[in-house]
Design an enzyme around this catalytic site. Structure first.
Site, short mmCIF file in Angstrom:
data_model
loop_
_atom_site.label_atom_id
_atom_site.label_comp_id
_atom_site.label_asym_id
_atom_site.label_seq_id
_atom_site.Cartn_x
_atom_site.Cartn_y
_atom_site.Cartn_z
N ARG A 34 22.79 -1.41 -25.15
CA ARG A 34 21.61 -0.96 -26.04
C ARG A 34 20.32 -1.81 -26.09
O ARG A 34 19.65 -1.99 -27.25
CB ARG A 34 21.98 -0.61 -27.51
CG ARG A 34 23.06 0.38 -27.73
CD ARG A 34 22.08 1.94 -27.84
NE ARG A 34 23.24 2.83 -27.73
CZ ARG A 34 23.52 3.57 -28.89
NH1 ARG A 34 22.99 3.30 -30.00
NH2 ARG A 34 24.46 4.44 -28.69
N TYR B 156 34.05 13.33 -29.26
CA TYR B 156 32.65 13.92 -29.45
C TYR B 156 32.52 15.40 -29.15
O TYR B 156 32.48 16.37 -30.21
CB TYR B 156 31.49 13.19 -29.09
CG TYR B 156 31.09 11.79 -29.41
CD1 TYR B 156 30.05 11.55 -30.55
CD2 TYR B 156 31.78 10.78 -28.91
CE1 TYR B 156 30.16 10.45 -30.99
CE2 TYR B 156 31.42 9.34 -29.37
CZ TYR B 156 30.55 9.39 -30.28
OH TYR B 156 30.33 7.96 -30.85
N ARG C 95 15.53 1.25 -30.42
CA ARG C 95 14.61 1.42 -31.51
C ARG C 95 14.18 0.11 -32.09
O ARG C 95 12.92 0.02 -32.98
CB ARG C 95 15.24 2.19 -32.63
CG ARG C 95 14.98 3.75 -32.42
CD ARG C 95 15.71 4.45 -33.53
NE ARG C 95 17.19 4.34 -33.59
CZ ARG C 95 17.98 4.77 -34.32
NH1 ARG C 95 17.62 5.47 -35.53
NH2 ARG C 95 19.25 4.76 -34.39
N ASP D 175 22.58 8.81 -22.05
CA ASP D 175 23.49 8.64 -23.43
C ASP D 175 24.92 9.23 -22.66
O ASP D 175 24.98 10.26 -21.81
CB ASP D 175 23.20 9.48 -24.33
CG ASP D 175 23.86 9.25 -25.65
OD1 ASP D 175 23.34 8.29 -26.22
OD2 ASP D 175 24.80 9.88 -25.76
N ARG E 161 9.23 6.94 -27.11
CA ARG E 161 10.22 8.04 -27.55
C ARG E 161 9.30 9.15 -28.44
O ARG E 161 9.49 10.18 -28.26
CB ARG E 161 11.35 7.34 -28.49
CG ARG E 161 12.40 8.49 -29.11
CD ARG E 161 12.95 7.81 -30.15
NE ARG E 161 14.36 8.61 -30.48
CZ ARG E 161 14.46 9.74 -31.05
NH1 ARG E 161 13.31 10.56 -31.04
NH2 ARG E 161 15.63 10.23 -31.47
#
Ligand code: 1CP
Length: 345
Positions: free
Chosen positions: A26, A152, A30, A76, A39
């Site tokens: 990562r 998921y 952010r 992702d 973004r």
């Protein structure tokens, strides 16, 4: 003229480096103001993933800032179910949402033959990146492991205990096995496409590997990963693969031997002596606590030194035990890199 060697690829071949190569899970995200700006420009998170120009831009941002030895494609793990036709959305602050798949009938709605348009955009990002990155920076392509992606897909989003997938696997192993087989095959095609577009190495993220007991771990984690690695090796013998079976420290050695991965990424719970021991048989990656990168200071320096000392003389890639968290001060990442690359002390 000889080109500079790619340190990270040399390490994955088993050659220890005096200063370990480094990248961070990562590393785009952010915690970086330039990521937040791109973004916002993209609109949604999925728009960012599927717009090659912007996805390539955020991949490059941490390379420009810190000079990592590898860039990881910005995408992702959930793009695979999205491309298969299980619509995905990301609500701000809520994480991913998918329409759950829990039966054979729902499984039949997935369309492996329809993935090309969405995968094609990811491959375009990879191609741009390989052109824009310095030669010595390794480009890592990735996907989620079948087990983790399935958790998921079955839950319809993130879950703390992966109960829905575990329950389906116990209740109906043949049906659940068809989902795992489908994901295994599609993931091989997806990673193979990334290699064809220019990826130099691959990582398979199995974030929820640790939620299974040993017999189920063998069936849903080790077995599909072994099949993926074998298929990828037969198509692309020169391309190394790293696996990240998070939460499975006690099974790491057997997993690495069975799957024949080139690199094993260890989570934060792996003790340093066990990591060093593992380093005698496979290239090891990891495992700094991402929270130490939030704290910074002498505690960060001490652990960087300890990892470097424990792994000295072994094929070792410096990384975190899990992804960078958004509250990480960017200057602490700079501190880590400087500490790791200093030649004395
Ligand atoms: O900008 C944002 O607000 C979205 C946050 C975000 C980011 C930056 C998500 C949503 N995904 C990503 C990118 C991402 N995801 C990368 C890019 C490359 C890099 O590392 O820089 C990678 C490799 C991933 C992989 C990923 N996605 C994993 C496996 C690794 C891990 O962290 O355990 C998992 C489990 C996901 C699912 C996912 N995507 C995003 C979130 C918030 C989650 C977790 C959801 C949950 O479990 O609740």
């Amino acid at each position: 003229m000889t080109r500079p060697t790619r340190k990270l690829l040399e390490t994955l071949k088993g050659h220890a480096q005096p200063i370990p190569p480094v990248w961070l899970m990562r590393q785009a995200g952010r915690y970086l103001p330039e990521y937040r700006a791109t973004r916002t420009k993209a609109g949604g998170f999925l728009d960012l993933c599927y717009t090659p120009e912007l996805a390539a831009e955020v991949t490059l941002q941490p390379i420009r800032r810190y000079g990592f030895d590898a860039a990881i494609l910005f995408a992702d793990i959930l793009l695979v179910p999205d491309a298969l036709g299980q619509p995905l959305s990301f609500q701000e602050g809520e994480g991913p949402k998918l329409a759950p798949i829990r039966s054979e009938a729902e499984l039949a709605t997935l369309k492996p033959e329809a993935t090309r348009p969405k995968f094609g955009r990811v491959f375009e990002t990879v191609a741009r990146l390989r052109q824009d990155l310095p030669h010595e920076t390794t480009l890592i392509g990735f996907c989620g492991a079948p087990w983790t992606v399935a958790t998921y897909m079955v839950a319809g989003g993130g879950s703390s205990d992966q109960a829905d997938a575990r329950a389906w696997a116990y209740r109906d192993p043949a049906g659940f096995g068809r989902l795992i087989d489908l994901l295994t095959d599609v993931s091989v095609e997806y990673l193979s496409g990334q290699v064809a577009a220019g990826a130099d190495a691959l990582q398979i993220f199995d974030t929820w590997a640790g939620s299974l007991p040993d017999n189920e771990f063998a069936r849903w984690v080790t077995e599909p990963t072994t099949r993926m690695v074998a298929a990828l090796k037969s198509r692309h013998p020169e391309i190394p693969t790293i696996a990240f079976p998070r939460g499975a420290a006690s099974q790491a050695k057997a997993f690495a031997a069975a799957t024949k991965v080139d690199g094993l990424s260890c989570d934060t719970s792996m003790p340093l002596p066990a990591m060093a021991d593992l380093g005698d048989t496979v290239c090891v990656q990891g495992n700094l606590d991402p929270l130490l990168l939030v704290a910074g200071g002498p505690a960060l320096d001490a652990r960087v030194d300890a990892l470097k000392a424990a792994m000295a003389g072994k094929p070792y890639i410096f990384n975190l035990g899990h992804g960078i968290v958004p509250q990480t001060p960017p200057e602490n990442v700079a501190r880590l890199i400087a500490r790791l690359r200093q030649t004395s002390g």
